[in-house]
Design an enzyme around this catalytic site. Structure first.
Site, PDB file in Angstrom:
ATOM      1  N   PHE A  39       3.007  -6.047   1.438  1.00  0.00           N
ATOM      2  CA  PHE A  39       2.125  -5.204   0.616  1.00  0.00           C
ATOM      3  C   PHE A  39       0.762  -5.062   1.275  1.00  0.00           C
ATOM      4  O   PHE A  39       0.018  -4.133   0.993  1.00  0.00           O
ATOM      5  CB  PHE A  39       1.993  -5.791  -0.802  1.00  0.00           C
ATOM      6  CG  PHE A  39       0.991  -6.893  -0.956  1.00  0.00           C
ATOM      7  CD1 PHE A  39       1.337  -8.204  -0.738  1.00  0.00           C
ATOM      8  CD2 PHE A  39      -0.315  -6.605  -1.317  1.00  0.00           C
ATOM      9  CE1 PHE A  39       0.409  -9.220  -0.892  1.00  0.00           C
ATOM     10  CE2 PHE A  39      -1.249  -7.609  -1.478  1.00  0.00           C
ATOM     11  CZ  PHE A  39      -0.885  -8.924  -1.256  1.00  0.00           C
ATOM     12  N   LYS A  40       0.434  -5.960   2.178  1.00  0.00           N
ATOM     13  CA  LYS A  40      -0.877  -5.901   2.817  1.00  0.00           C
ATOM     14  C   LYS A  40      -1.024  -4.726   3.775  1.00  0.00           C
ATOM     15  O   LYS A  40      -2.118  -4.454   4.258  1.00  0.00           O
ATOM     16  CB  LYS A  40      -1.158  -7.215   3.528  1.00  0.00           C
ATOM     17  CG  LYS A  40      -1.253  -8.374   2.549  1.00  0.00           C
ATOM     18  CD  LYS A  40      -1.624  -9.669   3.228  1.00  0.00           C
ATOM     19  CE  LYS A  40      -1.913 -10.758   2.217  1.00  0.00           C
ATOM     20  NZ  LYS A  40      -0.678 -11.449   1.785  1.00  0.00           N
TER      21      LYS A  40
END
Ligand SMILES: *Cc1c(COP(=O)(O)O)cnc(C)c1O
Length: 429
Positions: free
Chosen positions: A106-107
């Protein structure tokens, strides 16, 4: 919009300055000095807008006049070119899959946004910006990928030896170009300490333009509020609660910012592994970090979460904090049991971080059953294949994005202490 330091001893800066500095000159984290509600009609008709348009509406006030509308929209197009599927597991339980970006983390969103913004600001600069990033696994991979080949930047990644998965280590150490990986003897907290120390090191600051790409950097942190808007766009429902598997507490704090912008979110659940500083704080009001313990959800092996101070800044007092947020911790056995249970009942494969998120959501919904809950699935299960395959007795398919890097040679420099770290940096010249 300008940013203030949470240490309150330095002046306001704009977004460009806040990105480039990472931390304020008094050592404090930057925080938006004002947050204005987004237009209500926009939120009420959000399903009519594209993800890029939503991103623009959400982020424009944070960027202010440092980037023009056209350029910001281009940056957002480069940042968000993948989907955020919402998968229904129960009538009132959804998994928000945030792992469809280039490094399956998700980063990717925050890292790509930050890289694109820095590249934009650095177009005509002669001096390199050196980006320091401490990682417990996924941050470094996303940052390396986002910054790979970005003009005017050099990226130095610090990761804890033997504490990241094989796939994560390949992602960190096989990039070449403007990316260097440092393998540190110690834990993630040790890596983070070295980065913090470097920012206060006069000799290093005289020589380099240093910045950080951890979630303390506003450009990494704030775009994560988009996930909550994208989930809401698909659900459009009241009494929505989010459970966020939390380590450094950046992602959950971005959700809290989404609520400050006017998104109707009822409650936040901070789910952690046994590194339970915050769940203990919710019980007794004492912030007391223990030694970090290694778990199977290693991206959350953090005992002194940097962003928690931003959450306290929003909620002001303990009573208000507890009204808006709950926090629970779970051990590896509970996590593996849930992974098995969900696979057997739904044929859905959780990763250990998402599983911690779902454990927290289940616990909350048991006493608040009328709500609809979304848990954030923050990493692709393949990154933790060793644990998952053993737990489920199956073989996971390796996505092409991962296959491509598995045979690349790992390149890193071993670091045992701050002096070696500093010397290594100075040698880059
Ligand atoms: C970084 C990370 C987390 C924790 O996010 P924070 O913003 O640090 O709380 C959770 N899961 C995965 C897979 C991560 O990489």
């Amino acid at each position: 919009m300008l940013y203030r330091s949470l240490n309150k001893k330095s002046e306001l800066v704009d977004f460009e300055k806040a990105i480039k500095l990472g931390l304020a000159s008094d050592g404090g984290l930057f925080f938006p000095n004002t947050i204005s509600h987004i237009n209500k009609d926009f939120i009420e008709s959000i399903e009519n807008y594209s993800n890029i348009e939503i991103a623009y509406q959400v982020l424009k006030q944070f960027v202010g006049n440092t980037i023009s509308e056209l350029d910001l929209k281009n940056i957002l197009k480069n940042t968000i070119d993948f989907d955020f599927p919402l998968v229904q597991l129960e009538e009132n339980i959804f998994s928000l899959e945030l792992y469809h970006g280039p490094t399956l983390a998700f980063k990717d969103v925050g890292a790509r946004f930050m890289a694109n913004c820095l590249g934009y600001y650095n177009q005509n600069m002669s001096k390199l910006t050196t980006v320091l990033v401490a990682t417990s696994g996924d941050t470094g991979a996303a940052v390396a990928n986002g910054f790979l080949g970005v003009k005017g930047t050099k990226v130095v990644i610090l990761y804890p030896k033997n504490k990241v998965s094989e796939i994560q280590e390949r992602q960190l150490t096989t990039n070449k170009k403007n990316i260097t990986a440092l393998r540190v003897k110690g834990t993630f907290d040790d890596c983070q300490k070295m980065v913090k120390k470097a920012f206060n090191d006069k000799e290093l600051n005289d020589k380099f333009n240093l910045t950080s790409a951890n979630s303390i950097n506003v450009a990494r942190w704030l775009p994560q509020s988009l996930y909550y808007f994208y989930a809401y766009k698909k659900l459009k429902i009241k009494n929505l609660v989010f459970s966020i598997p939390s380590g450094n507490f950046g992602n959950i704090c971005a959700g809290i910012i989404a609520k400050e912008l006017g998104l109707p979110i009822k409650h936040f659940i901070a789910s952690t592994n046994i590194n339970d500083t915050i769940p203990r704080y919710f019980k007794n009001g004492v912030l007391e970090p223990n030694k970090t313990i290694a778990t199977i959800s290693n991206a959350m092996d953090v005992s002194n979460p940097s962003n928690f101070i931003r959450i306290l800044e929003v909620f002001k007092n303990f009573k208000n904090l507890k009204k808006n947020m709950s926090s629970y911790s779970f051990n590896d056995n509970e996590t593996l049991d849930l992974i098995k249970k969900i696979y057997n009942s739904k044929q859905y494969v959780l990763d250990p971080h998402g599983a911690v998120g779902l454990l927290g959501l289940n616990k909350y919904l048991k006493i608040n059953s009328k709500n609809t809950g979304v848990f954030l699935e923050t990493a692709h299960p393949i990154k933790f294949s060793k644990h998952i395959e053993k737990c489920l007795g199956i073989k996971l398919n390796t996505p092409n994005k991962i296959k491509k890097i598995l045979d690349n040679k790992k390149e890193f420099i071993d670091i045992d202490n701050y002096e070696k770290f500093k010397k290594t940096l100075l040698n880059f010249g």
